[in-house]
Design a protein around this motif. Sequence first.
Motif, PDB file in Angstrom:
ATOM      1  N   GLU A  64       1.029  -3.756  52.469  1.00 42.07           N
ATOM      2  CA  GLU A  64       1.519  -2.243  52.548  1.00 42.07           C
ATOM      3  C   GLU A  64       0.722  -2.197  53.287  1.00 42.07           C
ATOM      4  O   GLU A  64       0.681  -1.767  54.581  1.00 42.07           O
ATOM      5  CB  GLU A  64       1.721  -1.468  51.749  1.00 42.07           C
ATOM      6  CG  GLU A  64       3.431  -1.959  51.065  1.00 42.07           C
ATOM      7  CD  GLU A  64       3.950  -1.186  50.595  1.00 42.07           C
ATOM      8  OE1 GLU A  64       3.896   0.141  50.562  1.00 42.07           O
ATOM      9  OE2 GLU A  64       4.995  -1.206  49.351  1.00 42.07           O
ATOM     10  N   HIS A  65      -0.741  -1.485  53.169  1.00 42.42           N
ATOM     11  CA  HIS A  65      -1.802  -2.003  54.012  1.00 42.42           C
ATOM     12  C   HIS A  65      -1.736  -1.361  55.575  1.00 42.42           C
ATOM     13  O   HIS A  65      -0.937  -1.039  56.641  1.00 42.42           O
ATOM     14  CB  HIS A  65      -3.051  -0.904  53.806  1.00 42.42           C
ATOM     15  CG  HIS A  65      -3.626   0.326  52.740  1.00 42.42           C
ATOM     16  ND1 HIS A  65      -3.573   0.986  53.303  1.00 42.42           N
ATOM     17  CD2 HIS A  65      -3.740   0.211  51.450  1.00 42.42           C
ATOM     18  CE1 HIS A  65      -3.718   2.658  52.576  1.00 42.42           C
ATOM     19  NE2 HIS A  65      -3.716   1.459  51.279  1.00 42.42           N
ATOM     20  N   ILE A  66      -1.736  -3.188  55.962  1.00 45.91           N
ATOM     21  CA  ILE A  66      -1.774  -3.827  56.996  1.00 45.91           C
ATOM     22  C   ILE A  66      -0.484  -3.467  57.579  1.00 45.91           C
ATOM     23  O   ILE A  66      -0.636  -3.719  59.055  1.00 45.91           O
ATOM     24  CB  ILE A  66      -1.533  -5.624  56.043  1.00 45.91           C
ATOM     25  CG1 ILE A  66      -3.398  -5.715  55.778  1.00 45.91           C
ATOM     26  CG2 ILE A  66      -1.334  -6.590  57.962  1.00 45.91           C
ATOM     27  CD1 ILE A  66      -2.734  -7.346  55.705  1.00 45.91           C
ATOM     28  N   GLN A  67       0.615  -3.249  57.390  1.00 44.53           N
ATOM     29  CA  GLN A  67       2.571  -2.926  58.068  1.00 44.53           C
ATOM     30  C   GLN A  67       1.680  -1.055  58.123  1.00 44.53           C
ATOM     31  O   GLN A  67       3.093  -0.759  58.435  1.00 44.53           O
ATOM     32  CB  GLN A  67       3.325  -3.403  57.030  1.00 44.53           C
ATOM     33  CG  GLN A  67       3.052  -4.969  56.550  1.00 44.53           C
ATOM     34  CD  GLN A  67       4.075  -5.011  55.303  1.00 44.53           C
ATOM     35  OE1 GLN A  67       3.991  -4.854  54.779  1.00 44.53           O
ATOM     36  NE2 GLN A  67       4.776  -6.576  55.676  1.00 44.53           N
ATOM     37  N   GLY A  68       0.635  -0.989  57.884  1.00 47.37           N
ATOM     38  CA  GLY A  68       0.544   0.527  58.541  1.00 47.37           C
ATOM     39  C   GLY A  68       0.998   1.377  57.266  1.00 47.37           C
ATOM     40  O   GLY A  68       1.769   2.790  57.618  1.00 47.37           O
ATOM     41  N   ARG A  69       1.912   1.630  56.310  1.00 51.64           N
ATOM     42  CA  ARG A  69       2.174   2.265  55.388  1.00 51.64           C
ATOM     43  C   ARG A  69       1.370   3.113  54.094  1.00 51.64           C
ATOM     44  O   ARG A  69      -0.065   1.954  54.463  1.00 51.64           O
ATOM     45  CB  ARG A  69       3.084   1.738  54.359  1.00 51.64           C
ATOM     46  CG  ARG A  69       5.087   1.318  55.838  1.00 51.64           C
ATOM     47  CD  ARG A  69       5.504   0.909  54.145  1.00 51.64           C
ATOM     48  NE  ARG A  69       5.860  -0.725  53.817  1.00 51.64           N
ATOM     49  CZ  ARG A  69       5.783  -1.486  54.193  1.00 51.64           C
ATOM     50  NH1 ARG A  69       6.338  -1.572  55.325  1.00 51.64           N
ATOM     51  NH2 ARG A  69       5.583  -2.384  53.632  1.00 51.64           N
TER      52      ARG A  69
END
Length: 165
Positions: A64-69
Amino acid sequence: MSDENQSFGQALVRSLVGERGHIRIAKALPDIDLDLAGRTHEAMPYTIYQLVKHMHYWQQFMLEHIQGRKPQMPADVSESWPVEKGPQDEKTWQEDIQAFLSGIDQAVSIAETAQLNDPLLYFPGETKGGLLRNIASHNSYHLGEIVLLRRFYGAWPPPGGGFPA
């Protein structure tokens, strides 16, 4: 994509799927049945089921962090461990395994296509490549525990063998 980014991405892919250093994760899990998944051992604080659920929890958190969330950080790390010792039924267990393996596929896709030194919006000081490396090392660590439990229970190697391939 630079040659350096591509080389790092290829190394991440090998780490994420489990090449060279240990058995592929996808080969070590699918044959684990309901009984084996929830079996307890006095030498280990967790069952295989709990380990897989914990691995999936943090893998999804980092993806999720990697996807900008910005996923919600648990108040305590213990929240990333299920209380239940085993899955409720075989169908749910197989779905848990597939959800975890799908997350690995997602991480591999990112490693193959993303600019890995891009910083993360909600994770200061970290990059996409850094979190993918973290996923790989966290999964590798706990996969070792799963293999050890399988050895304790006489359930090793899995069909197809237990060595890196």
